[in-house]
Write a protein that holds these residues in place. Sequence first.
Motif, PDB file in Angstrom:
ATOM      1  N   GLU A 238       0.766  -1.233   0.000  1.00  0.00           N
ATOM      2  CA  GLU A 238       0.000   0.000   0.000  1.00  0.00           C
ATOM      3  C   GLU A 238       0.805   1.297   0.000  1.00  0.00           C
ATOM      4  OE1 GLU A 238      -3.423   0.575   2.643  1.00  0.00           O
ATOM      5  OE2 GLU A 238      -4.120  -1.254   1.654  1.00  0.00           O
ATOM      6  N   SER A 239       1.777   1.385   0.922  1.00  0.00           N
ATOM      7  CA  SER A 239       2.428   2.688   0.994  1.00  0.00           C
ATOM      8  C   SER A 239       3.344   2.914  -0.215  1.00  0.00           C
ATOM      9  CB  SER A 239       3.179   2.853   2.311  1.00  0.00           C
ATOM     10  OG  SER A 239       4.258   1.983   2.349  1.00  0.00           O
ATOM     11  N   GLU A 242       1.177   4.100  -2.945  1.00  0.00           N
ATOM     12  CA  GLU A 242       0.779   5.497  -2.770  1.00  0.00           C
ATOM     13  C   GLU A 242       1.924   6.439  -3.160  1.00  0.00           C
ATOM     14  OE1 GLU A 242      -1.096   6.144   0.997  1.00  0.00           O
ATOM     15  OE2 GLU A 242      -0.706   8.309   0.781  1.00  0.00           O
ATOM     16  N   GLU A 243       3.113   6.062  -2.741  1.00  0.00           N
ATOM     17  CA  GLU A 243       4.270   6.881  -3.105  1.00  0.00           C
ATOM     18  C   GLU A 243       4.417   6.941  -4.621  1.00  0.00           C
ATOM     19  OE1 GLU A 243       6.078   8.721  -1.192  1.00  0.00           O
ATOM     20  OE2 GLU A 243       7.351   9.403  -2.855  1.00  0.00           O
TER      21      GLU A 243
END
Length: 465
Positions: A238-239, A242-243
């Motif tokens: 997920e992160s 997002e990045e």
Amino acid sequence: MVAEQLPLQLGWEIETGSPPLKEKWEQVQTLLRETVRRSSYEAFLRNLRPAFWEEGCLVISAPSNIVRQFVEKNYLGPLQTAVNEVFGQEVKIQVIVQPLLEKEGKKPSPPRVSEAAQILPGSLPLNPRYTFETFVVGKSNRLAHAGALAVATSTGTSYNPLFIYGGVGLGKTHLLQAIAHASLRAFPDRRVMYLSGESFTIQYVTALQQRKMEEFRRRCRCADLLLIDDIQFIANKESTEEEFFHTFNTLYETGKQIVLASDRPPKDLLISSPRLRSRFEAGLLADVAPPDLEMRIAILKEKARQENVELPEEVVEYVASLVASNIRVLEGALIKLLAYASISGCLITRSVVDQVLGPYFRAPQENEVTPARVLECVSRKTCVSVEQMKGKRRDRSIVLARQIAMYLLREFTPQSLPEIGALFGGRDHSAVIHSCSKIRERMRKEPEVRQLVEELIQEIRGHTE
Ligand code: ADP
Ligand code: MG
């Protein structure tokens, strides 16, 4: 593999003349002579040279691509052991291709300064072989190739993003790197960043841990052309996703070109953000499919040309018919053959192919596609008997069944054109060629013919895979 991951652009001074490296290399060679079979040493290891040494990494040059690949595949272990022992430390090894120039007293030309300068830090190295010049274009990759060429050569953003997807070994990485090479050549000032989904993830996580996010962001976001291979890797993280979304948006909104490659289309990616998915879909989506026989033949010829070898037409066709799905495997088969020929000094004939590749490409196919099986499938589906197909009658339905059978034999069995002709009551090979092109044409124009052939292919494949 280490070989693919070190920046080739670091430096190109050939230091073979400097005594320490030269002496060490002689010791490495002595160790290798003791550990590997003599014939292999002579064929593959004797002509390796140390190119240069850079911070714990030894770059070794091989005289040709065949030697490089063979060494990487089969002799990296002994080579690594010998190098570690002589250098007294854990050394990273990278093998590059460089013809034996020192014999002719020539110096290799350094890479263009601009190329080295504009590949942004953090990029993965580019394989010098992966260019448009060495890429064979056919039905199965035409759109992806056209998109790639447009992106590489146009000044603005052509299709943004260009999203290339398809199965393994079908040329996605090759195309992405070809874009990078061509782009650097055409626009020396363009800042190019080439990453994989995996390296993006690793760099992102490292930057987080080391509190260097700003630097990481600046690095990614100053690219004029961002190429990310195997983007599927960022999905479901997920992160990272997002990045990446922010990087994507920043570049996209400032008119920078983005190119992505994936093993599946955006709709099948496990990404959590619908907005990112729709951005992926907003540019040009182009797939690369497995090559047909004609293209496999063209690829083999191109590879043989690169290796400066000539192969009999019959052999090229035969090898192309043995390996159907994956260009990397096709290349591997050719390398094996050429290596065998260079060790044994044999001419490559069909029986040499059987001998060398037989254990790899025939044995596992328990339910091999035999001509009899193709004929049986066509007969069952079209209600035309095998005898009728082989006979002379020209009723429409019989002609169709006969031509489809010839087409399928050509695509799915290693039979040569004359052999296929012979199966059909001694017809000429030109009759087989005519049938194949007729079927291709009818598949384009008549949906029912296409469906019939596709169902037959499914049936044949289902039986073999
Ligand atoms: P992918 O990234 O799709 O898994 P690669 O780009 O790594 O596939 O291709 C596998 C091998 O096949 C590479 O050595 C590449 O040079 C070669 N190859 C793939 N497609 C072509 C093509 N159209 N013409 C020439 N070589 C190709
Ligand atoms: Mg790839």
